[in-house]
Each structure stands twice: as structure tokens, then as C-alpha cells.
Enzyme design. Structure first.
Site, mmCIF file in Angstrom:
data_model
loop_
_atom_site.group_PDB
_atom_site.id
_atom_site.type_symbol
_atom_site.label_atom_id
_atom_site.label_comp_id
_atom_site.label_asym_id
_atom_site.label_seq_id
_atom_site.Cartn_x
_atom_site.Cartn_y
_atom_site.Cartn_z
ATOM 1 N N TRP A 75 -20.496 -51.998 -23.716
ATOM 2 C CA TRP A 75 -21.711 -51.616 -24.438
ATOM 3 C C TRP A 75 -21.712 -52.154 -25.851
ATOM 4 O O TRP A 75 -22.761 -52.398 -26.432
ATOM 5 C CB TRP A 75 -21.877 -50.094 -24.451
ATOM 6 C CG TRP A 75 -20.840 -49.350 -25.254
ATOM 7 C CD1 TRP A 75 -19.699 -48.801 -24.793
ATOM 8 C CD2 TRP A 75 -20.880 -49.071 -26.657
ATOM 9 N NE1 TRP A 75 -18.998 -48.208 -25.800
ATOM 10 C CE2 TRP A 75 -19.710 -48.345 -26.970
ATOM 11 C CE3 TRP A 75 -21.782 -49.359 -27.684
ATOM 12 C CZ2 TRP A 75 -19.405 -47.908 -28.250
ATOM 13 C CZ3 TRP A 75 -21.494 -48.919 -28.969
ATOM 14 C CH2 TRP A 75 -20.309 -48.199 -29.241
ATOM 15 N N GLU A 76 -20.523 -52.377 -26.445
ATOM 16 C CA GLU A 76 -20.487 -52.930 -27.796
ATOM 17 C C GLU A 76 -20.968 -54.375 -27.795
ATOM 18 O O GLU A 76 -21.707 -54.805 -28.678
ATOM 19 C CB GLU A 76 -19.076 -52.856 -28.366
ATOM 20 C CG GLU A 76 -18.706 -51.483 -28.905
ATOM 21 C CD GLU A 76 -17.546 -51.566 -29.872
ATOM 22 O OE1 GLU A 76 -16.727 -52.488 -29.732
ATOM 23 O OE2 GLU A 76 -17.473 -50.719 -30.759
ATOM 24 N N LEU A 77 -20.534 -55.145 -26.793
ATOM 25 C CA LEU A 77 -20.959 -56.529 -26.722
ATOM 26 C C LEU A 77 -22.462 -56.613 -26.505
ATOM 27 O O LEU A 77 -23.165 -57.383 -27.158
ATOM 28 C CB LEU A 77 -20.209 -57.250 -25.602
ATOM 29 C CG LEU A 77 -20.311 -58.776 -25.588
ATOM 30 C CD1 LEU A 77 -19.841 -59.351 -26.911
ATOM 31 C CD2 LEU A 77 -19.484 -59.343 -24.449
#
Length: 323
Positions: A75-77
Site C-alpha cells: 500500500w505504501e508503493l
């Protein structure tokens, strides 16, 4: 302080991509924030992006195998896209040694975005990014609050040699960076024989007790040092001969001894040994020279001791080095 772009990258890509790209962007007049965005294992990409975008208009993210191997949640990417506020494009992805299939495994959203690619070369990539950034509405720090490098680049583009001389005198750190040592004194308008040396930069040598001087002659940024046939200009041949006479003249009682010609008639420059004098001519731009012209210029420089020809990119690189 506001910046045009920040460069986010894995530490493995710092030397090969991040630093060359940051230098190329800065040389094109952009304000670039680099070192605070070197991502190591365990760092938060989202935190880095949020911090960078808080102070920069765009984020250049170098996507590589090393970048994708970091242990960030998926989800960070994908959050790279989410941080773009109000539908304004803020993230500029750059592929480095990866393909669509590889990126799609980690982030389908990023894989479907148009991206730059280092495979085409750093300079074309920097040109594409700078063109996009400067064309976006809403103002840019490169224009509103230009950096030292940005102001120098503007003067070079305008071919204003008087302003260039004034600028370098006011910003001695540029010459110190270009010359690669701690030069202490800068004097303007020094005349040797019939030649005016725009800037003379000196440092005192304790052993032996004498001064070392380098003279910088400013030519025209639009005047290439080598013509299409690989011939070096007559003016540069003349300057090389002048430097040779300076270095072969007797010490201290030197008939060619430097004299400061400024209005207040300050005395001659301190005594120096002829071997401690070098002359540098700055003229033309690197990107206007072909491979054969660059080779001819390198050969010319190798043949002369105490004299070098540089393009204005030598000064621009010194003024815009982000490291």
C-alpha cells in the site's frame, strides 16, 4: 525554501542515477532536493514522499530492482499515487533497469503510468523532466527564487560576459568549487601584456612562501573553442602562448609581472614563481561540440602546460553540484 523537485531513490542507485540526474536537472535551472530522500531498508516511502512534496512541487521517484526490493507494504508503493493532491500531477516515476511486467508485480497503478527511463540516457531524461516542470502553471522556484546555479545558467544563456564577471566575483564559491581548492583572493581586471584577465584567483603557499595564481579569461558562451574541422581558435592559441611566456619568465623581477588595473590602482599582485601561474580560458558550451571536436580540445589541452580551455559547463557544474 521551496524546491522544484525532490529525487527519491534507493541507496544502491545514488551514484549511478540519483546524483547524475540531480546534477543534470540543476544544470537546467531547477532547484533540486536530493540527499534527504535516499531510501534505505526500513524507511517509509510514504513518509519520504510526504516530506518531499511538502517542500517541492514534484517528486522524481527512481524505480529499480533495488527500490522494489525494499521491505515496504504494497500500500505504501501504491500510495505514491494517492499523495497527489487535487488531481495535480506531482509524482514523476523514472524506470531504471526494470520493465512493465516487473513493476506490475509490485504496483499495477504505477506500472500503467507514463514514466521516464534511464535507458535513454540521463540528459534526455533530465530535459524531459525540466521541460514538464517549467511548463506547469503556478510558478516554479527555479523562476521565482532561482539558485546560484540557475542565475549563472541564465547569464550564460544571455551571453552577458560583463554580468558573468560580476557574478563570479560576487559568488567566489563557484570558482573555488571549479578549481578544486581553497583559493583565498580574487582580483578583477588584471592585465598581462595586452590581455585583460577578467578574474585572477590566488592562494598563499606556506612552503615555499609564495602565491599561486590562476587567471580566468571569459570568452563568449556562443563561441565554440573548436570549429567543425577540429581547429582550435587563434585566440586560444594566443592565450596558450601567453601562459607559456608567463611560466618561463624570470621569477620576482618578471617583466610580465601581473598588475592590477582596477581604478584604485592597487599594487601588483604579490610575488609568485612563474610555475605557480596557470591560465584558464572559458568559452562555448559542451553540448555544441561533437565527439571529434571534444577529442581535438582534449588533445590541445594535453599539449599545453599551465593553460586549459574549459566550456561554461565547467562553471555551471561547479555552481549546481547538489553534493
Amino acid at each position: 525554501m521551496r524546491w522544484d523537485v525532490f529525487v527519491s531513490h534507493a541507496s544502491e542507485d545514488k551514484e549511478s542515477v540519483a546524483i547524475p540526474l540531480a546534477k543534470a536537472l540543476t544544470a537546467r535551472g531547477l532547484r533540486v532536493w536530493l540527499d534527504r530522500h535516499e531510501l534505505k531498508i526500513g524507511d517509509s516511502l510514504r513518509q519520504s514522499v510526504d516530506e518531499g512534496l511538502a517542500k517541492s512541487r514534484f517528486g522524481v521517484v527512481v524505480l529499480s530492482e533495488a527500490f522494489l526490493s525494499k521491505r515496504w507494504p504494497l500500500w505504501e508503493l501504491n500510495g505514491l499515487v494517492a499523495v497527489e493532491r487535487l488531481g495535480v500531477k506531482a509524482i514523476l516515476p523514472v524506470w531504471h533497469g526494470i520493465d512493465h511486467a516487473t513493476l506490475a508485480k509490485h504496483s499495477p497503478m504505477l506500472a500503467d503510468r507514463v514514466a521516464g527511463n534511464t535507458a535513454n540516457g540521463i540528459d534526455p531524461l533530465a530535459t524531459a523532466i525540466s521541460t514538464l516542470v517549467l511548463a506547469e502553471p503556478g510558478g516554479t522556484p527555479a523562476v521565482d527564487t532561482p539558485s546560484v546555479g540557475g542565475r549563472l545558467l541564465d547569464l550564460v544563456r544571455r551571453d552577458d560576459r560583463a554580468a558573468l564577471e560580476e557574478f563570479l566575483a560576487v559568488h567566489p564559491a563557484v570558482l573555488r568549487s571549479a578549481l578544486g581548492r581553497s583559493w583565498k583572493e580574487i582580483r578583477r581586471g588584471v592585465r598581462i601584456e595586452d590581455t585583460r584577465i577578467e578574474l585572477c584567483v590566488g592562494s598563499f603557499q606556506l612552503t615555499p612562501s609564495t602565491w599561486r595564481w590562476r587567471g580566468v579569461v571569459l570568452g563568449s558562451p556562443s563561441d565554440p573553442p573548436v570549429d567543425q574541422h577540429g581547429a582550435v581558435s587563434e585566440k586560444l592559441h594566443g592565450l596558450a602562448a601567453l601562459a607559456a611566456r608567463m611560466r618561463s619568465a624570470p621569477s620576482r623581477r618578471n617583466p610580465l609581472r601581473l598588475r592590477d588595473t582596477s581604478p584604485d590602482l592597487r599594487p601588483n599582485l604579490p610575488d609568485f614563481k612563474p610555475a605557480d601561474f596557470e591560465l584558464i580560458a572559458v568559452t562555448g558550451r559542451r553540448n555544441t561540440l561533437g565527439t571529434e571536436q571534444l577529442a581535438a580540445l582534449a588533445e590541445f589541452n594535453d599539449l599545453h602546460h599551465g593553460f586549459r580551455v574549459r566550456t561554461y559547463d565547467w562553471l555551471i557544474d561547479a555552481a549546481t553540484d547538489p553534493t
